[in-house]
Design an enzyme around this catalytic site. Sequence first.
Site, PDB file in Angstrom:
ATOM      1  N   LYS A   1       0.551  -1.306  -0.366  1.00 25.75           N
ATOM      2  CA  LYS A   1      -0.336  -0.330  -0.245  1.00 25.75           C
ATOM      3  C   LYS A   1       0.943   1.630   0.147  1.00 25.75           C
ATOM      4  O   LYS A   1       1.763   1.174   0.307  1.00 25.75           O
ATOM      5  CB  LYS A   1      -1.062  -0.086   1.231  1.00 25.75           C
ATOM      6  CG  LYS A   1      -1.943  -1.249   1.161  1.00 25.75           C
ATOM      7  CD  LYS A   1      -2.385  -1.227   2.300  1.00 25.75           C
ATOM      8  CE  LYS A   1      -3.503  -2.266   2.466  1.00 25.75           C
ATOM      9  NZ  LYS A   1      -4.694  -1.920   4.367  1.00 25.75           N
TER      10      LYS A   1
ATOM     11  N   TYR B   1     -12.537  -3.527  -2.806  1.00 25.78           N
ATOM     12  CA  TYR B   1     -12.918  -3.573  -1.666  1.00 25.78           C
ATOM     13  C   TYR B   1     -14.045  -3.045  -1.444  1.00 25.78           C
ATOM     14  O   TYR B   1     -13.993  -3.697  -0.076  1.00 25.78           O
ATOM     15  CB  TYR B   1     -12.288  -2.252  -0.840  1.00 25.78           C
ATOM     16  CG  TYR B   1     -10.366  -2.337   0.042  1.00 25.78           C
ATOM     17  CD1 TYR B   1      -9.944  -3.243   0.613  1.00 25.78           C
ATOM     18  CD2 TYR B   1      -9.429  -1.123  -0.692  1.00 25.78           C
ATOM     19  CE1 TYR B   1      -9.004  -3.787   0.944  1.00 25.78           C
ATOM     20  CE2 TYR B   1      -8.345  -1.178  -0.541  1.00 25.78           C
ATOM     21  CZ  TYR B   1      -7.686  -2.410   0.471  1.00 25.78           C
ATOM     22  OH  TYR B   1      -6.805  -2.829   0.544  1.00 25.78           O
TER      23      TYR B   1
ATOM     24  N   PHE C   1     -15.324   2.402   7.525  1.00 22.38           N
ATOM     25  CA  PHE C   1     -13.930   2.110   6.943  1.00 22.38           C
ATOM     26  C   PHE C   1     -13.616   3.109   5.605  1.00 22.38           C
ATOM     27  O   PHE C   1     -12.160   3.323   5.119  1.00 22.38           O
ATOM     28  CB  PHE C   1     -12.620   2.213   7.745  1.00 22.38           C
ATOM     29  CG  PHE C   1     -12.892   0.404   8.211  1.00 22.38           C
ATOM     30  CD1 PHE C   1     -12.614   0.461   6.208  1.00 22.38           C
ATOM     31  CD2 PHE C   1     -13.806  -0.824   8.686  1.00 22.38           C
ATOM     32  CE1 PHE C   1     -12.680  -1.605   6.787  1.00 22.38           C
ATOM     33  CE2 PHE C   1     -13.677  -1.922   8.362  1.00 22.38           C
ATOM     34  CZ  PHE C   1     -13.151  -2.389   7.548  1.00 22.38           C
TER      35      PHE C   1
ATOM     36  N   ARG D   1      -0.494 -14.637   3.858  1.00 27.23           N
ATOM     37  CA  ARG D   1      -1.513 -14.273   5.493  1.00 27.23           C
ATOM     38  C   ARG D   1      -0.472 -14.262   6.768  1.00 27.23           C
ATOM     39  O   ARG D   1      -0.563 -13.011   7.948  1.00 27.23           O
ATOM     40  CB  ARG D   1      -2.859 -14.669   5.561  1.00 27.23           C
ATOM     41  CG  ARG D   1      -3.715 -14.590   4.468  1.00 27.23           C
ATOM     42  CD  ARG D   1      -4.109 -13.193   4.530  1.00 27.23           C
ATOM     43  NE  ARG D   1      -5.502 -13.278   5.443  1.00 27.23           N
ATOM     44  CZ  ARG D   1      -6.399 -12.296   5.145  1.00 27.23           C
ATOM     45  NH1 ARG D   1      -5.881 -10.882   4.232  1.00 27.23           N
ATOM     46  NH2 ARG D   1      -6.796 -11.265   6.826  1.00 27.23           N
TER      47      ARG D   1
ATOM     48  N   THR E   1      -4.529  -7.821  10.381  1.00 26.16           N
ATOM     49  CA  THR E   1      -5.784  -6.417  10.140  1.00 26.16           C
ATOM     50  C   THR E   1      -4.627  -5.044  11.330  1.00 26.16           C
ATOM     51  O   THR E   1      -4.138  -4.420  10.295  1.00 26.16           O
ATOM     52  CB  THR E   1      -6.541  -6.592   9.847  1.00 26.16           C
ATOM     53  OG1 THR E   1      -6.589  -7.977   9.509  1.00 26.16           O
ATOM     54  CG2 THR E   1      -6.751  -5.236   9.283  1.00 26.16           C
TER      55      THR E   1
ATOM     56  N   ARG F   1       3.244  -6.961   9.567  1.00 23.57           N
ATOM     57  CA  ARG F   1       2.451  -5.523   9.861  1.00 23.57           C
ATOM     58  C   ARG F   1       3.209  -5.689  11.510  1.00 23.57           C
ATOM     59  O   ARG F   1       3.431  -4.554  11.898  1.00 23.57           O
ATOM     60  CB  ARG F   1       1.112  -6.412   9.829  1.00 23.57           C
ATOM     61  CG  ARG F   1       0.750  -5.951   8.245  1.00 23.57           C
ATOM     62  CD  ARG F   1      -1.032  -6.101   8.284  1.00 23.57           C
ATOM     63  NE  ARG F   1      -1.288  -5.790   7.297  1.00 23.57           N
ATOM     64  CZ  ARG F   1      -2.986  -6.268   7.297  1.00 23.57           C
ATOM     65  NH1 ARG F   1      -3.221  -7.230   7.593  1.00 23.57           N
ATOM     66  NH2 ARG F   1      -3.511  -5.944   5.740  1.00 23.57           N
TER      67      ARG F   1
ATOM     68  N   ASN G   1      -1.983  -0.536   8.139  1.00 25.16           N
ATOM     69  CA  ASN G   1      -1.338  -1.775   7.681  1.00 25.16           C
ATOM     70  C   ASN G   1      -0.280  -1.443   6.484  1.00 25.16           C
ATOM     71  O   ASN G   1       0.173  -3.166   6.110  1.00 25.16           O
ATOM     72  CB  ASN G   1      -2.520  -2.383   8.648  1.00 25.16           C
ATOM     73  CG  ASN G   1      -3.290  -3.193   7.637  1.00 25.16           C
ATOM     74  OD1 ASN G   1      -3.141  -2.566   6.386  1.00 25.16           O
ATOM     75  ND2 ASN G   1      -4.213  -4.021   7.925  1.00 25.16           N
TER      76      ASN G   1
ATOM     77  N   HIS H   1      -1.596  -5.514   1.582  1.00 24.19           N
ATOM     78  CA  HIS H   1      -2.639  -6.285   1.226  1.00 24.19           C
ATOM     79  C   HIS H   1      -2.787  -7.869   0.865  1.00 24.19           C
ATOM     80  O   HIS H   1      -1.320  -7.809   0.314  1.00 24.19           O
ATOM     81  CB  HIS H   1      -3.496  -5.431  -0.079  1.00 24.19           C
ATOM     82  CG  HIS H   1      -4.669  -6.729  -0.313  1.00 24.19           C
ATOM     83  ND1 HIS H   1      -6.195  -7.085   0.571  1.00 24.19           N
ATOM     84  CD2 HIS H   1      -4.641  -7.938  -1.227  1.00 24.19           C
ATOM     85  CE1 HIS H   1      -6.805  -7.513   0.547  1.00 24.19           C
ATOM     86  NE2 HIS H   1      -6.607  -7.906  -0.771  1.00 24.19           N
TER      87      HIS H   1
ATOM     88  N   GLU I   1      -9.537 -10.944  -7.277  1.00 24.36           N
ATOM     89  CA  GLU I   1      -8.493 -10.099  -7.485  1.00 24.36           C
ATOM     90  C   GLU I   1      -7.847 -10.180  -8.195  1.00 24.36           C
ATOM     91  O   GLU I   1      -6.814  -9.296  -9.135  1.00 24.36           O
ATOM     92  CB  GLU I   1      -7.281 -10.072  -5.393  1.00 24.36           C
ATOM     93  CG  GLU I   1      -8.552  -9.822  -4.908  1.00 24.36           C
ATOM     94  CD  GLU I   1      -8.381  -9.899  -3.215  1.00 24.36           C
ATOM     95  OE1 GLU I   1      -8.997  -9.253  -2.064  1.00 24.36           O
ATOM     96  OE2 GLU I   1      -7.144 -10.163  -2.785  1.00 24.36           O
TER      97      GLU I   1
END
Length: 149
Positions: free
Chosen positions: A9, A49, A57, A85, A91, A102, A112, A115, A126
């Site tokens: 990000k 998203y 949010f 993950r 998260t 993270r 964070n 993704h 995705e």
Amino acid sequence: MERTFIAIKPDGVQRRLVGEIIRRFENKGFTLVGLKFLKVSRELAEAHYDVHKEKPFFSGLVEFITSGPVVAMVWEGDGVVAAARKLIGATNPLVAEPGTIRGDFGWNIGRNLIHGSDAIETAQREISLWFKDEELVHWQPHLMPWLHE
Ligand code: IDP
Ligand code: MG
């Protein structure tokens, strides 16, 4: 072969963590099959998203992901969706274990860093949203016999 979608990000890019994050996926043994650096459009952000569109949010998230460049990637390997993950961590970076991306570099849930697709079907959705078929590269990783029996 299983594939997952990973995006660094805008906070990860601004904080010069692109190399560090890619290194962690390479070190683990997964294979990079797609990579691009882009400023995300609102349309793509909202589609990506979509599952969160009712959340409070959502607008902040779309605002943030479109605010600066993003590194979008596809990584391949047996079990890569769940393993990515784990490499990424929870998260909320305050909860994410040390040793995860993270957990090591993050502090706030809205910053964070990265993704990662949460399931195989999500990954397929995705990947097709972010990449055209011809942007994914098929290649022979010569290290494979040393990574996988
Ligand atoms: P994930 O990125 O770990 O899969 P999701 O629940 O899918 O987490 O949420 C997507 C993104 O939305 C998170 O990575 C985070 O940037 C943001 N987010 C999730 N929950 C909150 C929140 O409570 N406040 C602000 N941002 C949030
Ligand atoms: Mg998610």
